[in-house]
Scaffold this motif. Structure first.
Motif, PDB file in Angstrom:
ATOM      1  N   ILE A 155       5.362  -5.677 -13.866  1.00  0.00           N
ATOM      2  CA  ILE A 155       3.839  -4.728 -13.779  1.00  0.00           C
ATOM      3  C   ILE A 155       3.535  -4.398 -15.301  1.00  0.00           C
ATOM      4  O   ILE A 155       3.728  -4.328 -15.945  1.00  0.00           O
ATOM      5  CB  ILE A 155       5.114  -3.894 -13.194  1.00  0.00           C
ATOM      6  N   THR A 156       2.055  -4.874 -15.119  1.00  0.00           N
ATOM      7  CA  THR A 156       1.289  -4.626 -16.477  1.00  0.00           C
ATOM      8  C   THR A 156       1.285  -3.178 -16.982  1.00  0.00           C
ATOM      9  O   THR A 156       1.899  -1.958 -16.350  1.00  0.00           O
ATOM     10  CB  THR A 156      -0.053  -4.846 -16.114  1.00  0.00           C
TER      11      THR A 156
ATOM     12  N   ILE B  89       1.823 -11.380 -10.987  1.00  0.00           N
ATOM     13  CA  ILE B  89       1.184 -10.463 -12.466  1.00  0.00           C
ATOM     14  C   ILE B  89       1.082  -9.541 -10.839  1.00  0.00           C
ATOM     15  O   ILE B  89      -0.608  -8.922 -10.472  1.00  0.00           O
ATOM     16  CB  ILE B  89       0.586 -10.387 -13.167  1.00  0.00           C
ATOM     17  N   ASP B  90       1.062  -7.758 -11.325  1.00  0.00           N
ATOM     18  CA  ASP B  90       1.151  -7.061 -10.092  1.00  0.00           C
ATOM     19  C   ASP B  90       0.754  -7.000  -8.535  1.00  0.00           C
ATOM     20  O   ASP B  90       0.144  -6.649  -8.021  1.00  0.00           O
ATOM     21  CB  ASP B  90      -0.459  -6.286 -10.588  1.00  0.00           C
ATOM     22  N   GLY B  91       2.046  -8.461  -8.480  1.00  0.00           N
ATOM     23  CA  GLY B  91       1.737  -8.326  -6.966  1.00  0.00           C
ATOM     24  C   GLY B  91       0.480 -10.101  -7.004  1.00  0.00           C
ATOM     25  O   GLY B  91       0.894 -10.343  -5.371  1.00  0.00           O
TER      26      GLY B  91
ATOM     27  N   SER C 107       9.556  -3.773  -1.136  1.00  0.00           N
ATOM     28  CA  SER C 107       8.623  -3.448   0.354  1.00  0.00           C
ATOM     29  C   SER C 107       7.494  -3.556   0.416  1.00  0.00           C
ATOM     30  O   SER C 107       7.265  -2.733   0.846  1.00  0.00           O
ATOM     31  CB  SER C 107       9.698  -1.657   0.765  1.00  0.00           C
ATOM     32  N   ARG C 108       6.863  -3.284  -1.243  1.00  0.00           N
ATOM     33  CA  ARG C 108       4.863  -3.151  -1.447  1.00  0.00           C
ATOM     34  C   ARG C 108       4.883  -2.196  -0.792  1.00  0.00           C
ATOM     35  O   ARG C 108       3.499  -1.597  -1.168  1.00  0.00           O
ATOM     36  CB  ARG C 108       4.821  -4.451  -0.094  1.00  0.00           C
ATOM     37  N   THR C 109       5.529  -0.761  -1.194  1.00  0.00           N
ATOM     38  CA  THR C 109       5.869   0.522  -1.443  1.00  0.00           C
ATOM     39  C   THR C 109       6.738   1.397  -2.326  1.00  0.00           C
ATOM     40  O   THR C 109       7.698   1.089  -2.640  1.00  0.00           O
ATOM     41  CB  THR C 109       5.569   1.005   0.104  1.00  0.00           C
ATOM     42  N   PRO C 110       5.592   2.407  -2.898  1.00  0.00           N
ATOM     43  CA  PRO C 110       7.146   2.828  -4.077  1.00  0.00           C
ATOM     44  C   PRO C 110       8.604   3.510  -3.245  1.00  0.00           C
ATOM     45  O   PRO C 110       8.015   4.064  -2.536  1.00  0.00           O
ATOM     46  CB  PRO C 110       5.967   3.911  -4.750  1.00  0.00           C
TER      47      PRO C 110
ATOM     48  N   ASP D 290      -6.497  -4.492  -1.369  1.00  0.00           N
ATOM     49  CA  ASP D 290      -5.890  -4.591  -2.721  1.00  0.00           C
ATOM     50  C   ASP D 290      -7.669  -6.133  -2.448  1.00  0.00           C
ATOM     51  O   ASP D 290      -6.406  -6.629  -1.349  1.00  0.00           O
ATOM     52  CB  ASP D 290      -5.608  -4.948  -3.487  1.00  0.00           C
ATOM     53  N   ALA D 291      -8.028  -6.868  -3.641  1.00  0.00           N
ATOM     54  CA  ALA D 291      -8.340  -7.850  -3.578  1.00  0.00           C
ATOM     55  C   ALA D 291      -8.461  -8.721  -4.903  1.00  0.00           C
ATOM     56  O   ALA D 291      -8.204  -7.716  -5.996  1.00  0.00           O
ATOM     57  CB  ALA D 291     -10.050  -7.968  -4.095  1.00  0.00           C
TER      58      ALA D 291
END
Length: 786
Positions: free
Chosen positions: A228-229, A179-181, A114-117, A388-389
């Motif tokens: 997830i790193t 990797i991390d989205g 869901s793009r959120t924890p 984020d970018a």
């Protein structure tokens, strides 16, 4: 300005008043033996406020609104727990929480769905989460991340045993690897080498969302895999982890011995935290069960792999954070062998023979990922925010091929630049109904091409701009019924310049079979409006059902269609995008120390993405498709030191060739092996003794039979239609904790030296990939943590 001054003063006073009506929650999380549970997750239900416990199990939540609240506490290896707390203005509420052990590790916090924890039991669909512990367990046997995922993830096709995951679908469709989205896949020209995008020692957790999803945009037709790193695991300024290892063949050790070293430093001091790591691995020759060297095409033998990883984090406040991550990965094969192709019809395997290698080393020349993220809580309307970018650049080099005029090597080159922003705003309708809304915008620029290494153009540059606003709603009713639904609008623009198709050679006759001709470029545009909805009912642990509908969006492998064009204008090529509908229903059942999960699914699309060779040209079939299947998982903790489990995956699919909305006509055909995997069985048994200092893990993977096609007029099978015969693989590993800081590990891959052809070698039917699987091999390592 003066007329606005009274209003400004009122707003300030109201803000101060609102701020004053807060308190704090402080507490400690312990296990049943009163030992601290470090790094467990603590969330405030109905909000996005949360934290993790430190190494002593302690936590603190500041500026919590007064009134009654519920804390959700979870940790890997423990049962999730809900605790009611009463917060008073200006006071600190003390809480002591005891968590009961759970061998299944069911309450992981995930972000990919869901793009959120959120905790995994808030998601109304099937998810597989691999913890760091599970990854390390499999690394005792193999450091190939493709093998690790294949052994652990139901619905993921069997491992190819090579550097390529081509044909390794998720529920019969291509998946998006991140990797991390940050996307690692290249849907515009899918080279299927994206699963090996980083070293497994840089991974903290893997989240696999199964079934079509549009939550991250283009390419997740079958789901997504998000690496997830690593994050700091100790709340102290400096810690380190050193790993040394060696591996080789147990059948024929000559020239097979390789080495691996991995070093990580991490820590947290004040508001600053960091992780710095590097890994290097050099493999020796890989041997099959007969002791013969495996062919170099897509090979992992004699490979040099490098990984550099850096993560820097700074917490401006307990609720606001900036994080910078960089990862570099390279894995190139440097070998003195050349392939000696076998014969599928005669069941003669391909071999490796000494010879002069042509071209440059194949593999991942370089993969750079740079990611800047701002995140926080208690923003506008008490929202959680994230902005984020990112930048990703990858060059994947393939093996030398005589099919090009004068021979040559192709290379998929992709550069992605993206920016994303989202807000998650909580709401509360009544005491029995609350939730949150996540909304935002994704922007991605992806420039992908497939030239030859010498500069010739095979697939021209495809310049894609993808803009997608989205909204996702979650509502909890009476604490136990969870509804999720959302919408995403995709707007895609792809520009392609004029180009000339590449001259190719018929490998049998040596004659030019494609003279090459000019193709007029142009612009391709796509618009898609995608929906998802799901329900989950958590009232009873004995039976927790869930059901969902989700849509995915995929721009088909345009690069394949461009390079094999037989028309002079791209507007005449069938490049329509694919919208996938995924229907899913399942349940989770927990009783005593047993956990069961079953899920069934149906996936449909009006356009197809399968391909076949016609007159030596790869053609994408655009006929409707329907895929269905089911997955089952069982885990049992027999004793505190003995657990076991098993999974089963089945998938099947067909094409509606006559396009009459029926898939049962005589003209309709099954999808080939490049899409549909044979049934897969897995099982494990873990046993620990000597107060958990010595642990054993026995792992089984079985691949069932699939035979759906008839022999052709040449008394052989067409590409992708070969029958798959069953095979079984058993791995064994042991780990001994020599001291508080030092662990010695040994693992054996393919314990019984099964002599087999992997599923891909069987269904592909081509001598170029008619390669046997890896024979028995050992892996010995030592880990020192300070």
């Amino acid at each position: 300005m003066k007329k606005y001054l009274p209003m400004l003063i009122v707003c300030v006073l109201l803000s101060v008043g609102a701020f004053g009506q807060t308190g704090s929650i402080r507490g400690v999380v312990l296990d049943t033996d009163n030992k601290p549970v470090s790094f467990s997750s603590v969330f405030l239900q109905g909000t996005n406020s949360g934290t993790t416990t430190n190494e002593n199990g302690a936590f603190a939540l500041e500026r919590v609104k007064t009134g009654e609240h519920k804390l959700l506490i979870s940790a890997v290896g423990f049962e999730r727990k809900t605790v009611a707390v009463q917060v008073k203005a200006g006071e600190a509420t003390e809480v002591k929480v005891s968590l009961s052990p759970s061998q299944q590790g069911l309450s992981e916090v995930v972000i990919s769905a869901s793009r959120t924890p959120e905790t995994i039991d808030q998601v109304p669909s099937s998810i597989t989460v691999l913890s760091r512990k599970a990854i390390e367990e499999d690394m005792l046997v193999s450091t190939n991340v493709i093998d690790i995922l294949s052994n652990k993830v139901p619905g993921l096709a069997p491992s190819t045993g090579t550097s390529s995951n081509w044909g390794q679908t998720l529920r019969g469709r291509a998946m998006l690897v991140m990797i991390d989205g940050v996307p690692q896949s290249t849907p515009l020209r899918n080279g299927a080498v994206d699963m090996r995008a980083l070293d497994p020692d840089a991974i903290e957790q893997v989240e696999v969302i199964k079934g079509a999803t549009a939550i991250y945009g283009n390419g997740a037709a079958g789901g997504l895999i998000n690496y997830i790193t690593r994050t700091p695991q100790q709340q102290k300024p400096f810690s380190s982890r050193t790993s040394l290892g060696t591996a080789g063949s147990l059948v024929n050790a000559d020239n097979s011995i390789g080495a691996r070293v991995s070093q990580m430093f991490y820590g947290k001091t004040g508001k600053f935290d960091y992780v710095l790591s590097g890994a290097y691995e050099q493999t020796g020759e890989w041997k099959d069960a007969e002791g013969d060297v495996l062919p170099p095409d897509y090979g992992l033998g004699e490979t040099d792999s490098y990984n550099g990883f850096l993560k820097l984090g700074y917490d401006f406040t307990p609720f606001n954070r900036v994080q910078l991550t960089y990862n570099y990965y390279s894995s190139e094969q440097k070998t003195n062998y050349v392939p000696q192709y076998g014969n599928y019809q005669n069941r003669q395997k391909s071999r490796a023979v000494l010879g002069e290698t042509l071209g440059v080393p194949q593999g991942v020349r370089s993969n750079h990922n740079l990611h800047l993220r701002f995140s926080g809580e208690q923003a506008f309307l008490n929202s959680r925010y994230e902005a984020d970018a990112y930048f990703q650049s990858v060059d994947n080099v393939f093996f030398w091929s005589p099919n090009f005029e004068f021979g040559g090597q192709s290379m998929i080159s992709s550069v992605k630049k993206g920016a994303r922003g989202l807000l998650t705003t909580p709401y509360k309708i009544s005491a029995a109904m609350e939730g949150d809304v996540t909304y935002g915008l994704d922007v991605l620029n992806d420039i992908t091409s497939q030239p030859l290494v010498d500069g010739r153009t095979w697939v021209p540059e495809m310049n894609m701009l993808n803009v997608a606003p989205f909204v996702q709603l979650k509502t909890t009713i009476a604490e136990d019924l969870i509804f999720k639904g959302g919408f995403r609008a995709e707007k895609v623009h792809i520009a392609v310049e004029d180009y000339t198709t590449l001259r190719t050679v018929n490998p049998k006759t040596g004659e030019i079979d494609n003279q090459g001709f000019e193709v007029k470029g142009g612009e391709l545009g796509y618009d898609a409006f995608l929906f998802n909805a799901g329900l989950r009912y958590n009232k009873y642990e004995l039976f927790t059902p869930y059901a969902s509908f989700s849509q995915g969006f995929s721009v088909a492998d345009i690069g394949v269609m461009l390079r094999s064009a037989r028309v002079n204008d791209i507007s005449k090529i069938s490049t329509e995008a694919i919208v996938i509908n995924n229907y899913e229903g399942g349940f989770v059942s927990k009783f005593s120390k047993v956990r069961l999960e079953g899920v069934g699914f149906i996936s449909t699309s009006e356009l197809g993405a399968s391909g076949q060779y016609k007159d030596g040209v790869f053609v994408v079939m655009r006929t409707p498709e329907k895929i269905h299947g089911f997955e089952a998982t069982a885990d049992v903790a027999l004793l505190s030191n003995l657990s076991l489990g098993a999974t089963y995956s089945y998938v099947e699919g067909k094409m509606d060739v006559n396009q009459n909305d029926s898939f049962d006509d005589a003209e309709d055909v099954y999808l080939g092996g490049e899409r549909i995997a044979p049934p897969k069985y897995t099982a494990y048994l873990r046993y620990a003794l000597l107060d958990n200092k010595l642990g054993f893990n026995l792992q089984y993977t079985g691949i069932g039979a699939r035979e759906r096609f008839e022999l052709n007029e040449k008394s052989t099978y067409n590409f992708y239609q070969g029958p798959v015969k069953p095979y079984q693989l058993v791995n064994l590993s042991a780990s001994y904790k020599m001291s508080k800081n030092t662990t010695f590990n040994v693992g054996v891959e393919n314990l019984f030296n099964e002599d087999y052809f992997p599923a891909r070698s069987q269904w592909f039917t081509s001598p170029t990939l008619y390669t046997k699987g890896k024979g028995a091999a050992f892996n010995v390592s030592m880990v020192v943590e300070l």
